[in-house]
Design an enzyme around this catalytic site. Structure first.
Site, PDB file in Angstrom:
ATOM      1  N   ASP A   1      -9.725  -5.654  -3.809  1.00 61.37           N
ATOM      2  CA  ASP A   1      -9.124  -4.640  -2.940  1.00 61.37           C
ATOM      3  C   ASP A   1     -10.096  -3.466  -2.793  1.00 61.37           C
ATOM      4  O   ASP A   1     -10.488  -2.842  -3.784  1.00 61.37           O
ATOM      5  CB  ASP A   1      -7.809  -4.174  -3.573  1.00 61.37           C
ATOM      6  CG  ASP A   1      -6.963  -3.328  -2.643  1.00 61.37           C
ATOM      7  OD1 ASP A   1      -7.528  -2.443  -1.968  1.00 61.37           O
ATOM      8  OD2 ASP A   1      -5.751  -3.549  -2.597  1.00 61.37           O
TER       9      ASP A   1
ATOM     10  N   SER B   1       0.833  -1.198   0.000  1.00 59.52           N
ATOM     11  CA  SER B   1       0.000   0.000   0.000  1.00 59.52           C
ATOM     12  C   SER B   1       0.875   1.258   0.000  1.00 59.52           C
ATOM     13  O   SER B   1       1.705   1.406  -0.892  1.00 59.52           O
ATOM     14  CB  SER B   1      -0.963  -0.055   1.191  1.00 59.52           C
ATOM     15  OG  SER B   1      -1.988   0.889   1.041  1.00 59.52           O
TER      16      SER B   1
ATOM     17  N   HIS C   1      -7.408  -5.993   0.498  1.00 60.86           N
ATOM     18  CA  HIS C   1      -6.211  -5.181   0.790  1.00 60.86           C
ATOM     19  C   HIS C   1      -5.524  -5.613   2.089  1.00 60.86           C
ATOM     20  O   HIS C   1      -4.528  -5.013   2.484  1.00 60.86           O
ATOM     21  CB  HIS C   1      -6.633  -3.707   0.883  1.00 60.86           C
ATOM     22  CG  HIS C   1      -5.513  -2.714   0.770  1.00 60.86           C
ATOM     23  ND1 HIS C   1      -4.796  -2.531  -0.405  1.00 60.86           N
ATOM     24  CD2 HIS C   1      -4.958  -1.847   1.677  1.00 60.86           C
ATOM     25  CE1 HIS C   1      -3.875  -1.593  -0.208  1.00 60.86           C
ATOM     26  NE2 HIS C   1      -3.950  -1.173   1.028  1.00 60.86           N
TER      27      HIS C   1
END
Lengths: 286, 286
Positions: B221, B145, B253
Protein backbone atom coordinates in the site's frame (compact mmCIF):
# COMPACT_ATOMS: atom_id res chain seq x y z
CA UNK A 1 6.48 -2.17 -23.91
CA UNK A 2 6.78 0.16 -20.93
CA UNK A 3 4.94 -0.48 -17.66
CA UNK A 4 2.72 2.50 -16.75
CA UNK A 5 1.22 0.97 -13.59
CA UNK A 6 0.89 -2.38 -11.88
CA UNK A 7 -1.36 -3.71 -9.08
CA UNK A 8 -1.77 -7.13 -7.57
CA UNK A 9 -5.31 -8.39 -8.15
CA UNK A 10 -6.87 -11.75 -7.19
CA UNK A 11 -3.42 -13.22 -6.70
CA UNK A 12 -2.22 -12.17 -10.16
CA UNK A 13 -0.95 -8.94 -11.71
CA UNK A 14 -2.93 -6.17 -13.42
CA UNK A 15 -0.56 -4.10 -15.53
CA UNK A 16 -1.03 -1.11 -17.82
CA UNK A 17 1.50 -1.00 -20.64
CA UNK A 18 2.37 1.60 -23.26
CA UNK A 19 3.98 0.75 -26.58
CA UNK A 20 4.40 2.07 -30.10
CA UNK A 21 1.97 0.80 -32.75
CA UNK A 22 3.43 0.68 -36.26
CA UNK A 23 -0.02 0.28 -37.80
CA UNK A 24 -1.52 3.28 -36.00
CA UNK A 25 1.67 5.36 -35.92
CA UNK A 26 0.85 6.19 -32.31
CA UNK A 27 1.80 5.30 -28.79
CA UNK A 28 -0.95 3.07 -27.41
CA UNK A 29 -2.01 1.96 -23.93
CA UNK A 30 -3.33 -1.48 -23.07
CA UNK A 31 -3.92 -3.48 -19.91
CA UNK A 32 -3.05 -7.10 -19.18
CA UNK A 33 -4.15 -9.34 -16.34
CA UNK A 34 -1.89 -12.30 -15.66
CA UNK A 35 -3.48 -14.89 -13.35
CA UNK A 36 -1.46 -16.62 -10.63
CA UNK A 37 -1.05 -19.64 -12.92
CA UNK A 38 1.11 -17.56 -15.29
CA UNK A 39 3.91 -17.67 -12.73
CA UNK A 40 4.51 -21.33 -13.55
CA UNK A 41 4.13 -21.20 -17.33
CA UNK A 42 2.32 -19.67 -20.31
CA UNK A 43 -1.49 -19.48 -20.17
CA UNK A 44 -4.18 -18.91 -22.82
CA UNK A 45 -5.23 -15.30 -23.53
CA UNK A 46 -8.71 -13.78 -23.67
CA UNK A 47 -9.05 -10.45 -25.51
CA UNK A 48 -11.73 -7.97 -24.39
CA UNK A 49 -12.56 -5.16 -26.82
CA UNK A 50 -14.38 -2.20 -25.26
CA UNK A 51 -17.13 -0.02 -26.66
CA UNK A 52 -17.74 3.59 -27.62
CA UNK A 53 -16.16 6.25 -25.37
CA UNK A 54 -14.05 3.65 -23.54
CA UNK A 55 -10.30 3.19 -23.27
CA UNK A 56 -8.11 0.40 -21.87
CA UNK A 57 -9.34 1.12 -18.34
CA UNK A 58 -13.11 0.69 -18.38
CA UNK A 59 -13.46 -3.08 -18.51
CA UNK A 60 -10.29 -3.48 -16.44
CA UNK A 61 -11.91 -1.58 -13.55
CA UNK A 62 -15.63 -2.27 -14.05
CA UNK A 63 -15.95 -5.63 -15.83
CA UNK A 64 -15.05 -7.92 -12.94
CA UNK A 65 -13.26 -10.39 -15.20
CA UNK A 66 -10.07 -10.82 -13.17
CA UNK A 67 -11.49 -13.05 -10.46
CA UNK A 68 -12.84 -15.49 -13.01
CA UNK A 69 -9.61 -15.42 -15.01
CA UNK A 70 -7.70 -16.21 -11.79
CA UNK A 71 -10.04 -19.15 -11.18
CA UNK A 72 -9.59 -20.55 -14.69
CA UNK A 73 -5.94 -19.70 -15.37
CA UNK A 74 -6.61 -17.38 -18.30
CA UNK A 75 -4.78 -14.12 -19.07
CA UNK A 76 -6.83 -11.06 -20.10
CA UNK A 77 -5.94 -8.20 -22.43
CA UNK A 78 -7.86 -4.91 -22.65
CA UNK A 79 -6.72 -2.80 -25.65
CA UNK A 80 -7.63 0.84 -26.11
CA UNK A 81 -10.49 1.59 -28.52
CA UNK A 82 -8.60 3.98 -30.82
CA UNK A 83 -5.31 5.78 -31.30
CA UNK A 84 -4.90 8.94 -29.23
CA UNK A 85 -2.58 11.93 -29.39
CA UNK A 86 -2.33 15.54 -30.49
CA UNK A 87 -2.01 14.72 -34.19
CA UNK A 88 -4.72 12.03 -34.25
CA UNK A 89 -7.85 13.06 -36.16
CA UNK A 90 -11.04 13.41 -34.16
CA UNK A 91 -14.68 14.43 -34.48
CA UNK A 92 -16.89 16.25 -32.03
CA UNK A 93 -19.33 13.32 -31.98
CA UNK A 94 -18.75 10.66 -29.33
CA UNK A 95 -19.20 7.87 -31.88
CA UNK A 96 -16.57 8.85 -34.45
CA UNK A 97 -12.83 9.26 -34.10
CA UNK A 98 -10.97 9.08 -30.79
CA UNK A 99 -12.61 6.46 -28.54
CA UNK A 100 -14.69 5.21 -31.47
CA UNK A 101 -12.51 3.39 -33.97
CA UNK A 102 -14.91 0.55 -34.76
CA UNK A 103 -11.71 -1.54 -35.06
CA UNK A 104 -11.41 -0.87 -38.80
CA UNK A 105 -8.48 -0.07 -41.12
CA UNK A 106 -9.53 3.36 -42.38
CA UNK A 107 -8.95 4.18 -46.05
CA UNK A 108 -10.28 7.76 -46.03
CA UNK A 109 -8.97 11.13 -44.93
CA UNK A 110 -8.50 12.34 -42.23
CA UNK A 111 -8.61 8.92 -40.59
CA UNK A 112 -6.38 6.65 -42.61
CA UNK A 113 -2.99 7.59 -41.16
CA UNK A 114 -3.73 6.60 -37.55
CA UNK A 115 -7.00 4.65 -37.55
CA UNK A 116 -5.70 1.17 -38.38
CA UNK A 117 -7.16 -0.51 -35.34
CA UNK A 118 -7.99 -3.80 -37.06
CA UNK A 119 -4.32 -4.28 -37.94
CA UNK A 120 -3.29 -2.96 -34.52
CA UNK A 121 -5.21 -5.72 -32.76
CA UNK A 122 -4.51 -8.57 -35.19
CA UNK A 123 -0.87 -7.73 -35.94
CA UNK A 124 0.89 -5.22 -33.68
CA UNK A 125 -0.59 -5.99 -30.31
CA UNK A 126 -0.85 -9.72 -30.84
CA UNK A 127 2.81 -9.89 -31.86
CA UNK A 128 3.89 -7.76 -28.91
CA UNK A 129 2.12 -9.84 -26.28
CA UNK A 130 3.10 -13.14 -27.86
CA UNK A 131 6.73 -12.04 -27.78
CA UNK A 132 6.89 -10.49 -24.34
CA UNK A 133 4.24 -12.02 -22.07
CA UNK A 134 3.75 -15.59 -20.74
CA UNK A 135 0.80 -16.48 -22.99
CA UNK A 136 0.26 -19.45 -25.30
CA UNK A 137 -0.99 -19.21 -28.88
CA UNK A 138 -4.50 -20.26 -27.80
CA UNK A 139 -6.53 -17.07 -27.83
CA UNK A 140 -10.20 -16.21 -27.32
CA UNK A 141 -11.88 -12.88 -28.01
CA UNK A 142 -14.87 -11.09 -26.55
CA UNK A 143 -16.13 -7.52 -26.33
CA UNK A 144 -18.99 -5.21 -25.52
CA UNK A 145 -21.06 -3.06 -27.90
CA UNK A 146 -18.65 -1.54 -30.49
CA UNK A 147 -16.11 -3.95 -28.99
CA UNK A 148 -18.51 -6.85 -29.53
CA UNK A 149 -18.63 -5.79 -33.16
CA UNK A 150 -14.83 -5.76 -33.22
CA UNK A 151 -14.57 -9.15 -31.50
CA UNK A 152 -16.93 -10.85 -33.94
CA UNK A 153 -15.35 -9.26 -37.02
CA UNK A 154 -11.79 -10.04 -35.93
CA UNK A 155 -12.64 -13.61 -34.95
CA UNK A 156 -14.65 -14.40 -38.09
CA UNK A 157 -11.89 -13.05 -40.35
CA UNK A 158 -9.12 -14.82 -38.41
CA UNK A 159 -10.37 -18.30 -37.45
CA UNK A 160 -6.77 -19.53 -37.38
CA UNK A 161 -5.83 -17.01 -34.68
CA UNK A 162 -8.81 -17.40 -32.32
CA UNK A 163 -10.17 -20.61 -30.84
CA UNK A 164 -13.19 -19.06 -29.16
CA UNK A 165 -15.46 -16.02 -29.41
CA UNK A 166 -18.23 -14.55 -27.26
CA UNK A 167 -19.86 -11.12 -27.11
CA UNK A 168 -21.86 -8.80 -24.88
CA UNK A 169 -24.54 -6.71 -26.63
CA UNK A 170 -22.56 -6.35 -29.88
CA UNK A 171 -23.25 -3.95 -32.72
CA UNK A 172 -24.31 -6.93 -34.80
CA UNK A 173 -25.18 -5.47 -38.18
CA UNK A 174 -23.52 -2.04 -38.62
CA UNK A 175 -24.13 -1.76 -42.35
CA UNK A 176 -27.84 -1.45 -41.55
CA UNK A 177 -27.60 0.72 -38.41
CA UNK A 178 -26.93 4.35 -37.50
CA UNK A 179 -24.19 2.84 -35.32
CA UNK A 180 -22.27 1.74 -38.37
CA UNK A 181 -23.35 3.50 -41.56
CA UNK A 182 -22.02 6.86 -40.39
CA UNK A 183 -18.71 5.41 -39.24
CA UNK A 184 -18.13 2.96 -42.10
CA UNK A 185 -18.86 5.78 -44.52
CA UNK A 186 -16.33 8.06 -42.80
CA UNK A 187 -13.57 5.48 -42.38
CA UNK A 188 -14.08 3.41 -45.57
CA UNK A 189 -15.89 5.71 -48.02
CA UNK A 190 -19.25 5.61 -49.72
CA UNK A 191 -18.86 2.32 -51.59
CA UNK A 192 -20.91 0.01 -49.38
CA UNK A 193 -19.33 -3.11 -50.86
CA UNK A 194 -16.22 -2.17 -48.87
CA UNK A 195 -18.19 -2.33 -45.64
CA UNK A 196 -19.11 -6.02 -45.71
CA UNK A 197 -15.78 -7.09 -44.21
CA UNK A 198 -16.77 -5.22 -41.05
CA UNK A 199 -20.32 -6.52 -40.58
CA UNK A 200 -20.57 -9.56 -38.28
CA UNK A 201 -23.92 -10.71 -39.62
CA UNK A 202 -22.68 -10.64 -43.22
CA UNK A 203 -19.35 -12.26 -42.30
CA UNK A 204 -20.99 -15.05 -40.34
CA UNK A 205 -23.43 -15.69 -43.17
CA UNK A 206 -20.56 -15.93 -45.68
CA UNK A 207 -17.97 -17.77 -43.61
CA UNK A 208 -19.52 -19.43 -40.57
CA UNK A 209 -17.41 -20.08 -37.49
CA UNK A 210 -15.46 -23.23 -36.66
CA UNK A 211 -16.73 -23.53 -33.12
CA UNK A 212 -19.70 -22.20 -31.16
CA UNK A 213 -20.50 -18.59 -30.18
CA UNK A 214 -21.86 -17.20 -26.89
CA UNK A 215 -23.94 -13.99 -27.14
CA UNK A 216 -25.55 -12.13 -24.24
CA UNK A 217 -27.99 -9.29 -24.90
CA UNK A 218 -30.10 -7.43 -22.33
CA UNK A 219 -33.77 -7.00 -23.18
CA UNK A 220 -33.83 -3.51 -21.58
CA UNK A 221 -30.73 -2.38 -23.49
CA UNK A 222 -31.33 1.29 -24.30
CA UNK A 223 -29.43 0.89 -27.60
CA UNK A 224 -30.96 -2.39 -28.79
CA UNK A 225 -32.47 -0.82 -31.94
CA UNK A 226 -28.98 0.28 -32.98
CA UNK A 227 -27.39 -3.08 -32.14
CA UNK A 228 -29.74 -5.17 -34.33
CA UNK A 229 -29.32 -8.55 -32.58
CA UNK A 230 -32.13 -9.90 -34.76
CA UNK A 231 -29.84 -9.81 -37.81
CA UNK A 232 -27.25 -11.97 -36.10
CA UNK A 233 -29.80 -14.40 -34.66
CA UNK A 234 -31.40 -14.83 -38.10
CA UNK A 235 -28.03 -15.77 -39.62
CA UNK A 236 -27.30 -18.17 -36.77
CA UNK A 237 -30.62 -19.94 -37.25
CA UNK A 238 -30.42 -20.01 -41.04
CA UNK A 239 -26.86 -21.36 -41.11
CA UNK A 240 -27.44 -23.78 -38.20
CA UNK A 241 -24.40 -22.10 -36.62
CA UNK A 242 -23.66 -23.61 -33.18
CA UNK A 243 -24.33 -20.78 -30.74
CA UNK A 244 -25.97 -19.80 -27.48
CA UNK A 245 -27.81 -16.51 -27.74
CA UNK A 246 -29.26 -15.35 -24.44
CA UNK A 247 -31.76 -12.49 -24.23
CA UNK A 248 -31.30 -11.52 -20.59
CA UNK A 249 -34.49 -10.19 -19.05
CA UNK A 250 -34.38 -6.51 -17.97
CA UNK A 251 -30.60 -6.05 -18.24
CA UNK A 252 -29.45 -2.78 -19.86
CA UNK A 253 -26.29 -1.84 -21.80
CA UNK A 254 -24.11 -0.95 -18.81
CA UNK A 255 -21.16 -2.67 -17.17
CA UNK A 256 -23.66 -3.86 -14.54
CA UNK A 257 -24.90 -6.13 -17.35
CA UNK A 258 -21.39 -7.08 -18.50
CA UNK A 259 -20.11 -7.89 -15.02
CA UNK A 260 -23.21 -9.95 -14.24
CA UNK A 261 -22.26 -12.43 -16.97
CA UNK A 262 -18.46 -12.09 -16.94
CA UNK A 263 -18.11 -15.39 -15.07
CA UNK A 264 -20.02 -17.29 -17.76
CA UNK A 265 -17.95 -15.81 -20.57
CA UNK A 266 -14.59 -16.49 -18.95
CA UNK A 267 -15.68 -20.07 -18.23
CA UNK A 268 -16.87 -20.46 -21.83
CA UNK A 269 -13.49 -19.38 -23.20
CA UNK A 270 -11.53 -21.36 -20.61
CA UNK A 271 -13.35 -24.56 -21.58
CA UNK A 272 -12.41 -24.02 -25.22
CA UNK A 273 -8.88 -22.67 -24.68
CA UNK A 274 -7.79 -25.17 -22.06
CA UNK A 275 -9.53 -28.12 -23.70
CA UNK A 276 -9.91 -29.48 -27.22
CA UNK A 277 -9.96 -27.16 -30.23
CA UNK A 278 -13.73 -27.37 -30.59
CA UNK A 279 -15.25 -27.28 -27.14
CA UNK A 280 -18.54 -28.90 -26.38
CA UNK A 281 -20.67 -26.30 -24.72
CA UNK A 282 -22.05 -26.88 -21.30
CA UNK A 283 -25.64 -26.18 -20.36
CA UNK A 284 -25.86 -22.38 -20.33
CA UNK A 285 -29.50 -22.05 -21.24
CA UNK A 286 -30.78 -21.14 -17.80
CA UNK B 1 -35.85 9.72 -2.37
CA UNK B 2 -35.75 10.18 -6.14
CA UNK B 3 -34.36 7.52 -8.47
CA UNK B 4 -31.55 8.94 -10.62
CA UNK B 5 -30.70 5.70 -12.43
CA UNK B 6 -31.34 1.99 -12.17
CA UNK B 7 -29.70 -1.09 -13.70
CA UNK B 8 -30.27 -4.79 -13.23
CA UNK B 9 -27.14 -6.42 -11.83
CA UNK B 10 -26.55 -10.05 -10.82
CA UNK B 11 -30.27 -10.65 -10.74
CA UNK B 12 -30.93 -7.70 -8.40
CA UNK B 13 -31.23 -3.93 -8.81
CA UNK B 14 -28.49 -1.30 -8.65
CA UNK B 15 -30.12 2.09 -8.04
CA UNK B 16 -28.74 5.60 -7.59
CA UNK B 17 -30.98 7.78 -5.40
CA UNK B 18 -30.96 11.47 -4.58
CA UNK B 19 -32.50 12.88 -1.40
CA UNK B 20 -32.32 15.87 0.91
CA UNK B 21 -30.11 15.58 3.99
CA UNK B 22 -31.30 17.65 6.94
CA UNK B 23 -27.96 17.26 8.72
CA UNK B 24 -25.88 18.40 5.74
CA UNK B 25 -28.45 20.87 4.37
CA UNK B 26 -27.71 19.50 0.93
CA UNK B 27 -29.10 17.20 -1.72
CA UNK B 28 -27.10 13.97 -1.55
CA UNK B 29 -26.60 11.01 -3.88
CA UNK B 30 -26.25 7.42 -2.74
CA UNK B 31 -26.41 4.00 -4.39
CA UNK B 32 -28.21 0.88 -3.22
CA UNK B 33 -27.92 -2.70 -4.41
CA UNK B 34 -30.90 -4.91 -3.63
CA UNK B 35 -30.17 -8.61 -4.18
CA UNK B 36 -32.76 -10.93 -5.76
CA UNK B 37 -33.74 -12.14 -2.28
CA UNK B 38 -35.15 -8.67 -1.47
CA UNK B 39 -38.05 -9.36 -3.81
CA UNK B 40 -39.49 -11.79 -1.27
CA UNK B 41 -38.83 -9.84 1.93
CA UNK B 42 -36.47 -7.51 3.80
CA UNK B 43 -32.78 -8.38 3.87
CA UNK B 44 -29.83 -7.22 6.03
CA UNK B 45 -27.87 -4.17 4.86
CA UNK B 46 -24.10 -3.72 4.46
CA UNK B 47 -22.81 -0.13 4.34
CA UNK B 48 -19.68 0.65 2.31
CA UNK B 49 -18.00 4.01 2.99
CA UNK B 50 -15.60 5.17 0.27
CA UNK B 51 -12.31 6.98 0.54
CA UNK B 52 -10.74 10.29 -0.44
CA UNK B 53 -11.76 11.71 -3.84
CA UNK B 54 -14.59 9.16 -4.23
CA UNK B 55 -18.34 9.60 -4.49
CA UNK B 56 -21.26 7.14 -4.40
CA UNK B 57 -20.15 5.60 -7.71
CA UNK B 58 -16.60 4.33 -7.18
CA UNK B 59 -17.20 1.21 -5.13
CA UNK B 60 -20.50 0.61 -6.92
CA UNK B 61 -18.68 0.29 -10.24
CA UNK B 62 -15.23 -0.96 -9.20
CA UNK B 63 -15.62 -2.88 -5.92
CA UNK B 64 -17.28 -6.00 -7.30
CA UNK B 65 -19.46 -6.42 -4.21
CA UNK B 66 -22.80 -7.02 -5.95
CA UNK B 67 -22.18 -10.60 -7.03
CA UNK B 68 -21.31 -11.63 -3.50
CA UNK B 69 -24.28 -9.74 -2.05
CA UNK B 70 -26.53 -11.55 -4.54
CA UNK B 71 -25.06 -14.86 -3.39
CA UNK B 72 -25.61 -14.11 0.29
CA UNK B 73 -28.87 -12.14 0.18
CA UNK B 74 -27.43 -8.90 1.55
CA UNK B 75 -28.31 -5.37 0.41
CA UNK B 76 -25.50 -2.84 -0.13
CA UNK B 77 -25.47 0.92 0.32
CA UNK B 78 -22.76 3.24 -1.03
CA UNK B 79 -23.12 6.80 0.38
CA UNK B 80 -21.31 9.81 -1.03
CA UNK B 81 -18.18 10.93 0.84
CA UNK B 82 -19.24 14.55 1.46
CA UNK B 83 -21.93 17.11 0.71
CA UNK B 84 -21.69 18.74 -2.71
CA UNK B 85 -23.16 21.85 -4.27
CA UNK B 86 -22.41 25.44 -5.21
CA UNK B 87 -22.67 26.75 -1.66
CA UNK B 88 -20.72 23.89 -0.03
CA UNK B 89 -17.33 24.93 1.29
CA UNK B 90 -14.28 23.38 -0.36
CA UNK B 91 -10.50 23.48 -0.34
CA UNK B 92 -8.08 23.17 -3.23
CA UNK B 93 -6.47 20.12 -1.59
CA UNK B 94 -7.89 16.71 -2.55
CA UNK B 95 -7.96 15.64 1.09
CA UNK B 96 -10.07 18.40 2.61
CA UNK B 97 -13.62 19.51 1.85
CA UNK B 98 -15.69 18.11 -1.03
CA UNK B 99 -14.93 14.41 -1.50
CA UNK B 100 -13.01 14.37 1.80
CA UNK B 101 -15.40 14.70 4.72
CA UNK B 102 -13.74 12.16 7.02
CA UNK B 103 -17.33 11.41 8.14
CA UNK B 104 -17.18 13.95 10.96
CA UNK B 105 -19.63 16.53 12.32
CA UNK B 106 -17.68 19.73 11.72
CA UNK B 107 -17.77 22.42 14.39
CA UNK B 108 -15.59 25.01 12.64
CA UNK B 109 -16.10 27.56 9.88
CA UNK B 110 -16.45 27.30 6.92
CA UNK B 111 -17.33 23.60 7.28
CA UNK B 112 -19.90 23.33 10.02
CA UNK B 113 -23.03 24.23 8.05
CA UNK B 114 -22.81 21.37 5.52
CA UNK B 115 -20.14 18.95 6.76
CA UNK B 116 -22.22 16.85 9.16
CA UNK B 117 -21.43 13.53 7.53
CA UNK B 118 -21.34 11.52 10.76
CA UNK B 119 -24.94 12.49 11.48
CA UNK B 120 -25.85 12.09 7.81
CA UNK B 121 -24.81 8.42 7.86
CA UNK B 122 -26.03 7.51 11.34
CA UNK B 123 -29.28 9.51 11.29
CA UNK B 124 -30.52 10.85 7.95
CA UNK B 125 -29.53 8.12 5.57
CA UNK B 126 -30.17 5.27 7.96
CA UNK B 127 -33.68 6.56 8.67
CA UNK B 128 -34.39 7.06 4.95
CA UNK B 129 -33.39 3.58 3.89
CA UNK B 130 -35.05 1.92 6.88
CA UNK B 131 -38.31 3.69 6.00
CA UNK B 132 -38.30 3.22 2.25
CA UNK B 133 -36.29 0.15 1.26
CA UNK B 134 -36.79 -3.57 1.99
CA UNK B 135 -34.02 -3.90 4.58
CA UNK B 136 -34.08 -5.28 8.12
CA UNK B 137 -32.55 -3.55 11.14
CA UNK B 138 -29.52 -5.85 11.01
CA UNK B 139 -26.73 -3.74 9.53
CA UNK B 140 -23.02 -4.22 8.91
CA UNK B 141 -20.52 -1.54 7.93
CA UNK B 142 -17.27 -1.59 5.97
CA UNK B 143 -15.18 0.90 4.06
CA UNK B 144 -11.90 1.69 2.36
CA UNK B 145 -9.18 4.15 3.45
CA UNK B 146 -10.95 7.32 4.72
CA UNK B 147 -14.12 5.22 4.49
CA UNK B 148 -12.50 2.52 6.60
CA UNK B 149 -11.85 5.22 9.17
CA UNK B 150 -15.50 6.21 8.94
CA UNK B 151 -16.74 2.63 9.19
CA UNK B 152 -14.71 1.89 12.32
CA UNK B 153 -15.61 5.17 14.02
CA UNK B 154 -19.32 4.87 13.24
CA UNK B 155 -19.47 1.21 14.30
CA UNK B 156 -17.50 1.68 17.52
CA UNK B 157 -19.68 4.63 18.58
CA UNK B 158 -22.92 2.87 17.63
CA UNK B 159 -22.65 -0.77 18.68
CA UNK B 160 -26.45 -0.93 18.99
CA UNK B 161 -26.92 -0.01 15.31
CA UNK B 162 -24.30 -2.28 13.73
CA UNK B 163 -23.92 -6.02 14.21
CA UNK B 164 -20.71 -6.36 12.17
CA UNK B 165 -17.74 -4.32 10.99
CA UNK B 166 -14.86 -4.90 8.61
CA UNK B 167 -12.42 -2.58 6.81
CA UNK B 168 -10.06 -2.32 3.86
CA UNK B 169 -6.83 -0.36 4.48
CA UNK B 170 -8.42 2.08 6.94
CA UNK B 171 -6.96 5.34 8.18
CA UNK B 172 -6.53 3.68 11.56
CA UNK B 173 -5.09 6.40 13.76
CA UNK B 174 -5.81 9.85 12.26
CA UNK B 175 -4.87 11.85 15.36
CA UNK B 176 -1.27 10.74 14.78
CA UNK B 177 -1.17 10.99 10.96
CA UNK B 178 -0.99 13.65 8.27
CA UNK B 179 -4.15 11.99 6.97
CA UNK B 180 -6.08 13.16 10.00
CA UNK B 181 -4.36 15.94 11.92
CA UNK B 182 -4.88 18.44 9.11
CA UNK B 183 -8.53 17.51 8.63
CA UNK B 184 -9.50 17.10 12.29
CA UNK B 185 -7.92 20.47 12.97
CA UNK B 186 -9.91 22.08 10.15
CA UNK B 187 -13.25 20.45 10.92
CA UNK B 188 -13.05 20.26 14.75
CA UNK B 189 -10.57 22.95 15.80
CA UNK B 190 -7.20 22.91 17.51
CA UNK B 191 -8.28 21.27 20.79
CA UNK B 192 -7.03 17.72 20.23
CA UNK B 193 -9.23 16.33 23.00
CA UNK B 194 -12.15 16.84 20.59
CA UNK B 195 -10.51 14.56 18.05
CA UNK B 196 -10.55 11.34 20.06
CA UNK B 197 -14.15 10.51 19.10
CA UNK B 198 -12.94 10.18 15.50
CA UNK B 199 -9.88 7.99 16.02
CA UNK B 200 -10.56 4.25 15.62
CA UNK B 201 -7.51 3.15 17.59
CA UNK B 202 -8.45 5.37 20.55
CA UNK B 203 -12.13 4.41 20.36
CA UNK B 204 -11.37 0.69 20.23
CA UNK B 205 -8.98 1.02 23.14
CA UNK B 206 -11.64 2.81 25.21
CA UNK B 207 -14.73 0.89 24.20
CA UNK B 208 -13.89 -2.42 22.56
CA UNK B 209 -16.31 -3.99 20.11
CA UNK B 210 -19.03 -6.51 20.89
CA UNK B 211 -18.14 -8.90 18.10
CA UNK B 212 -15.06 -9.54 15.96
CA UNK B 213 -13.47 -7.30 13.32
CA UNK B 214 -12.03 -8.17 9.89
CA UNK B 215 -9.21 -5.95 8.61
CA UNK B 216 -7.39 -6.32 5.28
CA UNK B 217 -4.27 -4.26 4.57
CA UNK B 218 -1.95 -4.57 1.56
CA UNK B 219 1.76 -4.71 2.33
CA UNK B 220 2.56 -2.68 -0.83
CA UNK B 221 0.00 0.00 0.00
CA UNK B 222 1.57 3.28 -1.15
CA UNK B 223 -0.13 5.12 1.74
CA UNK B 224 0.61 2.67 4.55
CA UNK B 225 2.68 5.18 6.54
CA UNK B 226 -0.34 7.51 6.63
CA UNK B 227 -2.78 4.71 7.52
CA UNK B 228 -0.88 3.52 10.63
CA UNK B 229 -2.25 -0.06 10.83
CA UNK B 230 0.27 -0.73 13.59
CA UNK B 231 -1.70 1.48 15.98
CA UNK B 232 -4.86 -0.53 15.46
CA UNK B 233 -3.12 -3.90 15.65
CA UNK B 234 -1.43 -2.88 18.91
CA UNK B 235 -4.80 -2.03 20.48
CA UNK B 236 -6.32 -5.29 19.21
CA UNK B 237 -3.52 -7.33 20.75
CA UNK B 238 -3.44 -5.39 24.02
CA UNK B 239 -7.22 -5.55 24.53
CA UNK B 240 -7.47 -9.18 23.32
CA UNK B 241 -10.11 -7.86 20.91
CA UNK B 242 -11.46 -10.67 18.69
CA UNK B 243 -10.28 -9.77 15.19
CA UNK B 244 -8.68 -11.07 12.03
CA UNK B 245 -6.05 -8.68 10.69
CA UNK B 246 -4.59 -9.79 7.38
CA UNK B 247 -1.47 -8.18 5.91
CA UNK B 248 -1.94 -9.14 2.26
CA UNK B 249 1.36 -9.64 0.47
CA UNK B 250 2.09 -7.16 -2.33
CA UNK B 251 -1.41 -5.68 -2.61
CA UNK B 252 -1.59 -1.88 -2.99
CA UNK B 253 -4.26 0.69 -2.02
CA UNK B 254 -6.37 0.43 -5.20
CA UNK B 255 -9.75 -1.07 -5.93
CA UNK B 256 -7.84 -4.04 -7.39
CA UNK B 257 -7.01 -4.77 -3.75
CA UNK B 258 -10.55 -4.07 -2.51
CA UNK B 259 -12.25 -6.19 -5.17
CA UNK B 260 -9.82 -9.07 -4.56
CA UNK B 261 -11.17 -9.46 -1.01
CA UNK B 262 -14.74 -8.24 -1.48
CA UNK B 263 -16.05 -11.82 -1.42
CA UNK B 264 -14.50 -12.48 1.99
CA UNK B 265 -15.91 -9.30 3.51
CA UNK B 266 -19.45 -9.85 2.22
CA UNK B 267 -19.35 -13.44 3.51
CA UNK B 268 -18.03 -12.20 6.87
CA UNK B 269 -20.93 -9.77 7.26
CA UNK B 270 -23.51 -12.22 5.93
CA UNK B 271 -22.49 -14.82 8.53
CA UNK B 272 -23.00 -12.26 11.29
CA UNK B 273 -26.11 -10.54 9.90
CA UNK B 274 -27.98 -13.65 8.85
CA UNK B 275 -26.93 -15.67 11.89
CA UNK B 276 -26.65 -15.08 15.62
CA UNK B 277 -25.84 -11.65 17.07
CA UNK B 278 -22.22 -12.53 17.75
CA UNK B 279 -20.95 -14.64 14.89
CA UNK B 280 -18.20 -17.18 15.32
CA UNK B 281 -15.62 -16.44 12.70
CA UNK B 282 -14.68 -19.02 10.15
CA UNK B 283 -11.11 -19.85 9.25
CA UNK B 284 -9.93 -16.82 7.26
CA UNK B 285 -6.28 -17.01 8.12
CA UNK B 286 -5.05 -18.38 4.81
Amino acid sequence: MKIASQSKCFGGEMTVFRHQSDSCEAEMSFSVYLPPQAQSGPVPLLWFLSGLTCNHENAMTKGGFQQHAARDGIALIFPDTSPRGEDVADDEAYDLGVGASFYVNATQEPWKRHFQMYDYIVKDLRAAVQAELPVTDRHGITGHSMGGHGALVIALRNPDLFQSVSVFAPIANPTQSDWGRKQLSAYLGEDESDWADYDASILLDERGWHSDILIDQGTSDQFIELLRPQALSAVIARRRQPAVMRLQARYDHSYFFVSSFAADHVAWHAARLNGAANGEHENMGA
